[in-house]
Design a protein around this motif. Structure first.
Motif, PDB file in Angstrom:
ATOM      1  N   ASP A   1       5.537   6.687   0.282  1.00 31.08           N
ATOM      2  CA  ASP A   1       6.175   5.458  -0.202  1.00 31.08           C
ATOM      3  C   ASP A   1       5.119   4.434  -0.621  1.00 31.08           C
ATOM      4  N   ALA A   2       4.072   4.313   0.180  1.00 29.85           N
ATOM      5  CA  ALA A   2       3.022   3.341  -0.129  1.00 29.85           C
ATOM      6  C   ALA A   2       2.293   3.701  -1.422  1.00 29.85           C
ATOM      7  N   LEU A   3       2.106   4.986  -1.658  1.00 31.23           N
ATOM      8  CA  LEU A   3       1.404   5.417  -2.870  1.00 31.23           C
ATOM      9  C   LEU A   3       2.168   5.064  -4.142  1.00 31.23           C
ATOM     10  N   GLU A   4       3.450   4.782  -4.028  1.00 31.29           N
ATOM     11  CA  GLU A   4       4.236   4.415  -5.203  1.00 31.29           C
ATOM     12  C   GLU A   4       4.041   2.955  -5.610  1.00 31.29           C
ATOM     13  N   LEU A   5       3.402   2.155  -4.759  1.00 32.40           N
ATOM     14  CA  LEU A   5       3.170   0.751  -5.095  1.00 32.40           C
ATOM     15  C   LEU A   5       2.116   0.646  -6.196  1.00 32.40           C
ATOM     16  N   PRO A   6       2.155  -0.439  -6.975  1.00 30.81           N
ATOM     17  CA  PRO A   6       1.300  -0.508  -8.167  1.00 30.81           C
ATOM     18  C   PRO A   6      -0.179  -0.742  -7.897  1.00 30.81           C
ATOM     19  N   ASP A   7      -0.536  -1.252  -6.721  1.00 30.77           N
ATOM     20  CA  ASP A   7      -1.959  -1.499  -6.472  1.00 30.77           C
ATOM     21  C   ASP A   7      -2.350  -0.988  -5.094  1.00 30.77           C
TER      22      ASP A   7
ATOM     23  N   ALA B   1      -0.558  -1.027  -1.172  1.00 31.36           N
ATOM     24  CA  ALA B   1      -0.285   0.265  -0.547  1.00 31.36           C
ATOM     25  C   ALA B   1      -0.953   0.350   0.819  1.00 31.36           C
ATOM     26  N   PHE B   2      -2.193  -0.101   0.895  1.00 30.77           N
ATOM     27  CA  PHE B   2      -2.934  -0.080   2.155  1.00 30.77           C
ATOM     28  C   PHE B   2      -2.218  -0.917   3.209  1.00 30.77           C
ATOM     29  N   CYS B   3      -1.868  -2.146   2.858  1.00 35.80           N
ATOM     30  CA  CYS B   3      -1.220  -3.042   3.826  1.00 35.80           C
ATOM     31  C   CYS B   3       0.136  -2.505   4.265  1.00 35.80           C
ATOM     32  N   GLN B   4       0.917  -1.988   3.317  1.00 37.59           N
ATOM     33  CA  GLN B   4       2.246  -1.495   3.674  1.00 37.59           C
ATOM     34  C   GLN B   4       2.147  -0.323   4.637  1.00 37.59           C
TER      35      GLN B   4
ATOM     36  N   GLU C   1      -6.289   8.757  -0.308  1.00 38.84           N
ATOM     37  CA  GLU C   1      -6.075   8.353  -1.699  1.00 38.84           C
ATOM     38  C   GLU C   1      -5.829   6.847  -1.791  1.00 38.84           C
ATOM     39  N   ILE C   2      -5.076   6.293  -0.844  1.00 39.67           N
ATOM     40  CA  ILE C   2      -4.849   4.843  -0.821  1.00 39.67           C
ATOM     41  C   ILE C   2      -6.173   4.102  -0.650  1.00 39.67           C
TER      42      ILE C   2
END
Length: 226
Positions: free
Chosen positions: A91-97, A101-104, A146-147
């Motif tokens: 789910d986090a990897l789908e965020l744009p930056d 993603a890291f924080c989520q 990857e994040i």
């Protein structure tokens, strides 16, 4: 001389008699897992297995027949939550930056620890007897790597952050949750927020060397799980 007793004929099994046994075994397994999930969440991984058997209303022999070791029971009990752990990184990897993603992901993983005393420790342990659980952990680790790469490439995550640092965060968060759960159960949120701020690139300052992957693996393979 005593009269020799004739052997009694053994009645053939009734048709379909094996199926109820399999159904009983499946029901017992689910009852054990339901009880284990509840007690691990309430009391942690060291809860007596006898207490789990009692909650499940089965004998301790039945529990051991289904789950010969504590690790096998732990692994089976947390398969669903480890799957959610793996989904969280996707789910986090789908965020744009990368920074979002890291924080989520970090916040969600730490919140999962806070919601379940057993999971608090499962996230920092390995279970070689459960290939499916370890596969979920591997996928999560690959996704998190990857994040980290994305966030470092965009310049938001400090360049000296390594994935071992995430395990250190989970270990420290487990300690905060354990130590503060009665006095201030939400204290972990401040701890995690402080750590996330420390990970930002614009707050970077020289750090001591991190533990190696081998050191982290040895810590996660520790035997203190009951």
């Amino acid at each position: 001389m005593a009269q020799r007793e004739e052997p009694r004929p053994v009645a053939p099994p009734e048709l379909g008699s094996a199926e109820p046994l399999r159904s009983d075994a499946a029901r017992n397994r689910e009852r054990i897992l339901k009880a284990a999930r509840a007690l691990f969440a309430e009391h942690g991984l060291n809860v007596p297995l006898e207490a789990i058997a009692e909650r499940a209303d089965v004998g301790i022999a039945t529990l051991y027949r289904r789950f010969p070791t504590r690790d096998e029971l732990i692994a089976a009990s947390f398969e669903d939550k480890m799957r959610r752990y793996s989904e969280a990184v996707r789910d986090a990897l789908e965020l744009p930056d990368g920074w979002s993603a890291f924080c989520q992901f970090v916040n969600e993983a730490c919140a999962m620890q806070a919601s379940d005393i057993g999971l608090r420790d499962v996230l920092t342990l390995t279970f070689p007897e459960s290939p499916s659980l370890e596969e979920q952990r591997r996928r999560t680790a690959d996704g998190f790597a990857e994040i980290v790469r994305r966030a470092q490439d965009e310049g938001t995550l400090r360049n000296d952050f390594v994935t071992q640092d995430f395990v250190l965060l989970l270990l420290s968060n487990a300690g905060v949750i354990s130590g503060m759960r009665n006095a201030a159960p939400d204290a972990w949120k401040r701890h995690v927020a402080l750590m996330i701020q420390a990970y930002r690139a614009d707050h970077a300052a020289p750090l001591p060397d991190p533990p190696t992957h081998e050191h982290v693996w040895a810590a996660m393979n520790r035997p203190d799980r009951g």
